[in-house]
Design an enzyme around this catalytic site. Structure first.
Site, PDB file in Angstrom:
ATOM      1  N   MET A 188       0.854  -1.202   0.000  1.00  0.00           N
ATOM      2  CA  MET A 188       0.000   0.000   0.000  1.00  0.00           C
ATOM      3  C   MET A 188       0.882   1.240   0.000  1.00  0.00           C
ATOM      4  O   MET A 188       1.562   1.521   0.992  1.00  0.00           O
ATOM      5  CB  MET A 188      -0.947  -0.004   1.206  1.00  0.00           C
ATOM      6  CG  MET A 188      -2.080  -1.006   1.070  1.00  0.00           C
ATOM      7  SD  MET A 188      -3.217  -0.947   2.456  1.00  0.00           S
ATOM      8  CE  MET A 188      -2.282  -1.752   3.738  1.00  0.00           C
ATOM      9  N   GLN A 205       7.969  -4.663  -4.675  1.00  0.00           N
ATOM     10  CA  GLN A 205       7.043  -4.493  -5.802  1.00  0.00           C
ATOM     11  C   GLN A 205       7.488  -3.352  -6.717  1.00  0.00           C
ATOM     12  O   GLN A 205       7.812  -2.261  -6.254  1.00  0.00           O
ATOM     13  CB  GLN A 205       5.628  -4.206  -5.314  1.00  0.00           C
ATOM     14  CG  GLN A 205       4.666  -4.308  -6.482  1.00  0.00           C
ATOM     15  CD  GLN A 205       3.250  -3.869  -6.159  1.00  0.00           C
ATOM     16  OE1 GLN A 205       3.019  -2.732  -5.777  1.00  0.00           O
ATOM     17  NE2 GLN A 205       2.306  -4.789  -6.324  1.00  0.00           N
ATOM     18  N   CYS A 227      -2.397  -1.158 -10.190  1.00  0.00           N
ATOM     19  CA  CYS A 227      -2.603   0.200  -9.690  1.00  0.00           C
ATOM     20  C   CYS A 227      -3.479   1.020 -10.629  1.00  0.00           C
ATOM     21  O   CYS A 227      -3.176   1.154 -11.811  1.00  0.00           O
ATOM     22  CB  CYS A 227      -1.259   0.891  -9.491  1.00  0.00           C
ATOM     23  SG  CYS A 227      -1.493   2.573  -8.899  1.00  0.00           S
ATOM     24  N   ASN A 260      -7.108 -11.702  -3.116  1.00  0.00           N
ATOM     25  CA  ASN A 260      -7.088 -10.372  -2.480  1.00  0.00           C
ATOM     26  C   ASN A 260      -8.379  -9.611  -2.799  1.00  0.00           C
ATOM     27  O   ASN A 260      -8.874  -9.658  -3.907  1.00  0.00           O
ATOM     28  CB  ASN A 260      -5.857  -9.593  -2.993  1.00  0.00           C
ATOM     29  CG  ASN A 260      -5.830  -8.140  -2.568  1.00  0.00           C
ATOM     30  OD1 ASN A 260      -5.710  -7.251  -3.408  1.00  0.00           O
ATOM     31  ND2 ASN A 260      -5.938  -7.868  -1.285  1.00  0.00           N
ATOM     32  N   ASP A 317     -11.240  -7.261  -0.012  1.00  0.00           N
ATOM     33  CA  ASP A 317     -12.340  -7.206   0.946  1.00  0.00           C
ATOM     34  C   ASP A 317     -12.226  -8.145   2.141  1.00  0.00           C
ATOM     35  O   ASP A 317     -13.246  -8.462   2.760  1.00  0.00           O
ATOM     36  CB  ASP A 317     -13.688  -7.452   0.248  1.00  0.00           C
ATOM     37  CG  ASP A 317     -14.046  -6.328  -0.716  1.00  0.00           C
ATOM     38  OD1 ASP A 317     -13.309  -5.332  -0.758  1.00  0.00           O
ATOM     39  OD2 ASP A 317     -15.067  -6.454  -1.415  1.00  0.00           O
TER      40      ASP A 317
END
Ligand SMILES: Cc1cc2nc3c(=O)[nH]c(=O)nc-3n(C[C@H](O)[C@H](O)[C@H](O)COP(=O)(O)O)c2cc1C
Length: 433
Positions: free
Chosen positions: A46, A136, A166, A266, A268
């Protein structure tokens, strides 16, 4: 002004509540190439959040030692938990952490390949206790991506990950992130070039596709496998979807059916129940958790605890206090790496040191405010604390405010009124448990 990629923009719409499946648990491990990830849980990358301080904070908060409880027990009181679990200040090792893998924030491959050695080091900072750790990268040029992947390998990272998810405009504008989802031949070139350049495991994280008429995740996963990548991670939304609606886990299942390399699901996951429900619904090999981590830093520990005992602990107010203080002290520790210059800064060196100190202070304060927004949401009296923190200018002042808040909480709660921007945070996840 540059638009920040903030947590506040990425709230849950109306998340589905999952019951804990009777027989399915998050797997104890998954192997990505040569790297064993145990348990099979990943802290999502993130930007603006998962720097080294936050990553180590989460790993530490995820510490887990199985308490002596009967599987299926309906709950453990805090006292039992305290007696059987090291507290957040204790040294951690990967074996004890409920978070199996951490990832850096995405880093521009173009930027990295142009940077001077000293600046690169700052970008790629991580500590020994962060292993296994994945770096990443984003970009669209196969050559610079391969060069930067090699830089990451040489810097000691365990895995290199390519970001194809992204949705940020400035990333998509230069064809990075989810922009590439419209150009599969280019993705193949990147996969091949990077794979031929590095020897450590190479993975990719992507969204389902650009939009509903261009869903490419199954084809992309097969291509990744074909090109020798070691795992794929799917955030089960399209680029156009942004963060709206539910993540469509059925596409994680479709990807899992299509490949034999590990699939990381990935989207929720907010609770241990959600994590197990995703495994049950998709049979994916590992789960990746993003937004829930700053709202509930215990989530990985809770998953591990549930797997081991059939129950998990919801934190007490004291746990919350220790947690926020721990994170803020870690941030201040980083600031202390750039000592304050007292007196006039009239030569070049003092000016530079002063600038560095001020920028470290600003960064720490910014992160404290962001974290406070999420972490105190739903806590009685939380708005009062948030307001005080938003007005603070120095980190030490914030720590004092937190301290005072937790000693006078009952009194403060009576006078608590929401902040203007609280409405924006209204849809944030339940902060605890
Ligand atoms: C503030 C923020 C920053 C993010 N930055 C990245 C990033 O750098 N790289 C990436 O692959 N995904 C990034 N994401 C997406 C997350 O990794 C994850 O895929 C997404 O939040 C869905 O997972 P969740 O529902 O568990 O939050 C970011 C998400 C948020 C909220």
């Amino acid at each position: 002004m540059k638009k920040r990629y903030t947590l506040e923009q990425k709230k849950w719409d109306s998340p589905a509540e999952h019951a804990m499946p009777e027989h399915t648990r998050v797997p104890a491990s998954v192997t990505i190439g040569t790297v064993r990830i145990a348990p099979a849980t990943v802290l999502a990358p993130m930007a603006g959040v998962t720097d080294t301080v936050f990553r180590r904070f989460i790993k530490n908060a995820s510490q887990f030692a199985a308490p002596a409880a009967e599987p299926g027990a309906s709950g453990l009181d805090s006292e039992t938990w305290d007696r059987t679990t090291p507290n957040v200040e204790t040294e951690t090792t990967n074996q004890q952490s409920g978070c199996g893998l951490i990832m850096t924030e995405f880093t521009s491959a173009d930027g990295l390949s142009r940077m001077r050695e000293s600046k690169r080091k700052r970008y790629l900072t991580y500590y020994e206790d962060e292993h296994p750790i994945s770096a990443q990268l984003f970009g669209s040029n196969p050559v610079t991506l391969a060069e930067s992947a090699l830089v990451c390998q040489d810097a000691g990272f365990d895995i290199v990950d390519l970001n194809l998810g992204c949705p940020a405009k400035r990333v998509v504008a230069c064809n990075g992130g989810s922009g590439l989802l419209r150009d599969l031949p280019r993705i193949r070139e990147i996969f091949e070039r990077v794979r031929a350049t590095i020897s450590i495991p190479f993975t990719v994280k992507f969204r389902m596709g650009w939009n509903d008429t261009n869903i490419v995740c199954v084809e992309l996963a097969k291509m990744a496998e074909d090109c020798g990548l070691n795992a794929v991670a799917l955030h089960a939304r399209t680029r156009e979807q942004g963060y709206a609606g539910d993540a469509r886990w059925e596409w994680i299942a479709a990807v899992k059916d299509a490949v034999t390399i590990p699939v990381i699901g990935n989207g929720d996951i907010r609770t241990p129940e959600d994590a197990a429900a995703m495994i049950e619904a998709t049979r994916c090999d590992a789960v990746m958790i993003g937004r829930a981590a700053p709202a509930n830093p215990w989530i990985f520990r809770q998953i591990a605890q549930y797997t081991a005992t059939g129950a998990y602990i919801k934190p007490t107010d004291m746990d919350r206090y220790r947690m926020i203080r721990d994170y803020f002290e870690r941030l201040m520790h980083e600031v202390a790496e750039h000592p304050e210059v007292h007196g006039p800064a009239d030569d070049d060196l003092s000016k530079r040191l002063k600038r560095n100190h001020e920028s470290a202070q600003r960064d720490a304060i910014g992160r404290m405010k962001q974290f406070a927004s999420w972490f105190t949401h739903g806590v009685p009296g939380g708005a009062t604390l948030r307001r005080a923190i938003f007005d603070a200018k120095r980190g030490a002042q914030v720590i004092d405010l937190v301290e005072a808040f937790f000693t006078q909480r009952d009194r403060i709660a009576e006078h608590d009124t929401p902040l203007e921007h609280d409405a924006e945070l209204e849809a944030a996840p339940a902060a605890w448990g």
